[in-house]
Design a protein around this motif. Structure first.
Motif, mmCIF file in Angstrom:
data_model
loop_
_atom_site.group_PDB
_atom_site.id
_atom_site.type_symbol
_atom_site.label_atom_id
_atom_site.label_comp_id
_atom_site.label_asym_id
_atom_site.label_seq_id
_atom_site.Cartn_x
_atom_site.Cartn_y
_atom_site.Cartn_z
ATOM 1 N N PHE A 1 0.848 -1.179 0.000
ATOM 2 C CA PHE A 1 0.000 0.000 0.000
ATOM 3 C C PHE A 1 0.892 1.240 0.000
ATOM 4 N N ARG A 2 0.282 2.355 -0.345
ATOM 5 C CA ARG A 2 0.999 3.614 -0.202
ATOM 6 C C ARG A 2 0.025 4.701 0.239
ATOM 7 N N ARG B 1 -4.899 5.910 2.044
ATOM 8 C CA ARG B 1 -4.020 4.794 1.741
ATOM 9 C C ARG B 1 -4.638 3.968 0.622
ATOM 10 N N GLU B 2 -3.822 3.560 -0.338
ATOM 11 C CA GLU B 2 -4.325 2.802 -1.474
ATOM 12 C C GLU B 2 -3.510 1.532 -1.677
ATOM 13 N N LEU B 3 -4.190 0.506 -2.151
ATOM 14 C CA LEU B 3 -3.521 -0.742 -2.494
ATOM 15 C C LEU B 3 -2.869 -0.580 -3.861
ATOM 16 N N VAL B 4 -1.571 -0.748 -3.891
ATOM 17 C CA VAL B 4 -0.813 -0.567 -5.118
ATOM 18 C C VAL B 4 -0.667 -1.885 -5.867
ATOM 19 N N THR B 5 -0.323 -2.923 -5.143
ATOM 20 C CA THR B 5 -0.110 -4.225 -5.749
ATOM 21 C C THR B 5 -0.243 -5.300 -4.679
ATOM 22 N N ALA C 1 5.317 8.739 -1.645
ATOM 23 C CA ALA C 1 4.391 8.318 -0.596
ATOM 24 C C ALA C 1 5.162 7.492 0.430
ATOM 25 N N VAL C 2 4.496 7.204 1.522
ATOM 26 C CA VAL C 2 4.989 6.180 2.437
ATOM 27 C C VAL C 2 4.420 4.848 1.956
ATOM 28 N N TYR C 3 5.284 3.879 1.787
ATOM 29 C CA TYR C 3 4.883 2.559 1.295
ATOM 30 C C TYR C 3 4.870 1.575 2.458
ATOM 31 N N TYR C 4 3.773 0.834 2.534
ATOM 32 C CA TYR C 4 3.584 -0.143 3.593
ATOM 33 C C TYR C 4 3.384 -1.525 2.986
ATOM 34 N N TYR D 1 -2.186 -7.163 9.194
ATOM 35 C CA TYR D 1 -0.826 -7.044 9.708
ATOM 36 C C TYR D 1 -0.089 -6.049 8.825
ATOM 37 N N TRP D 2 0.584 -5.096 9.475
ATOM 38 C CA TRP D 2 1.200 -3.987 8.753
ATOM 39 C C TRP D 2 2.615 -3.735 9.221
ATOM 40 N N GLY D 3 3.447 -3.317 8.281
ATOM 41 C CA GLY D 3 4.756 -2.828 8.635
ATOM 42 C C GLY D 3 4.687 -1.362 9.034
ATOM 43 N N GLN D 4 5.835 -0.799 9.364
ATOM 44 C CA GLN D 4 5.885 0.579 9.842
ATOM 45 C C GLN D 4 5.941 1.587 8.695
ATOM 46 N N GLY D 5 6.227 1.115 7.500
ATOM 47 C CA GLY D 5 6.281 1.989 6.341
ATOM 48 C C GLY D 5 7.680 2.466 6.020
#
Length: 124
Positions: free
Chosen positions: A37-38, A45-49, A92-95, A113-117
């Motif tokens: 996401f970014r 926040r949007e899903l990129v891939t 952007a910030v990518y997560y 579950y997410w990373g910190q970006g």
């Protein structure tokens, strides 16, 4: 639970490339579909891939098709995002994020579950 840590962000000129990595720990990544996401300032926040648990299926937002490539190495518990032909609007910030592999990886919902970006900045 799975813990996710992104790396590889930075500053790059328009037209350049970056490779992001998302390292997982705590559980095998084979349990999860994965997404990148970014979020840009002032935007949602949007899903990129996204990629299925075994790499057999992928999804790309129209804005990145042909420029970004998602991949995974389950043996290394790592997901990658290769970004080519970068544009200023990719800033952007990518997560990276994970969801149960039984759920649709291309659906932006259900990632729990997410990373910190990691910050990606593309200069013009």
């Amino acid at each position: 639970q799975v813990q996710l840590v992104e790396s590889g962000g930075g500053l790059v000129q328009a037209g350049g490339s970056l490779r992001l990595s998302c390292a997982a720990s705590g559980r095998t990544l084979m349990r999860y579909g994965m997404g990148w996401f970014r979020q840009a300032p002032g935007k949602e926040r949007e899903l990129v891939t996204a990629i299925s648990w075994n790499g057999g299926g992928t999804y790309y937002a129209d804005s990145v098709k042909g420029r970004f490539t998602i991949s995974r190495d389950n043996a290394k518990n790592t997901v990658y995002l290769q970004m080519n032909s970068l544009k200023p609007e990719d800033t952007a910030v990518y997560y990276c994020a994970a969801k149960d592999r039984l759920l649709a990886y291309s659906d932006y919902r259900g990632y729990n579950y997410w990373g910190q970006g990691t910050q990606v900045t593309v200069s013009s």
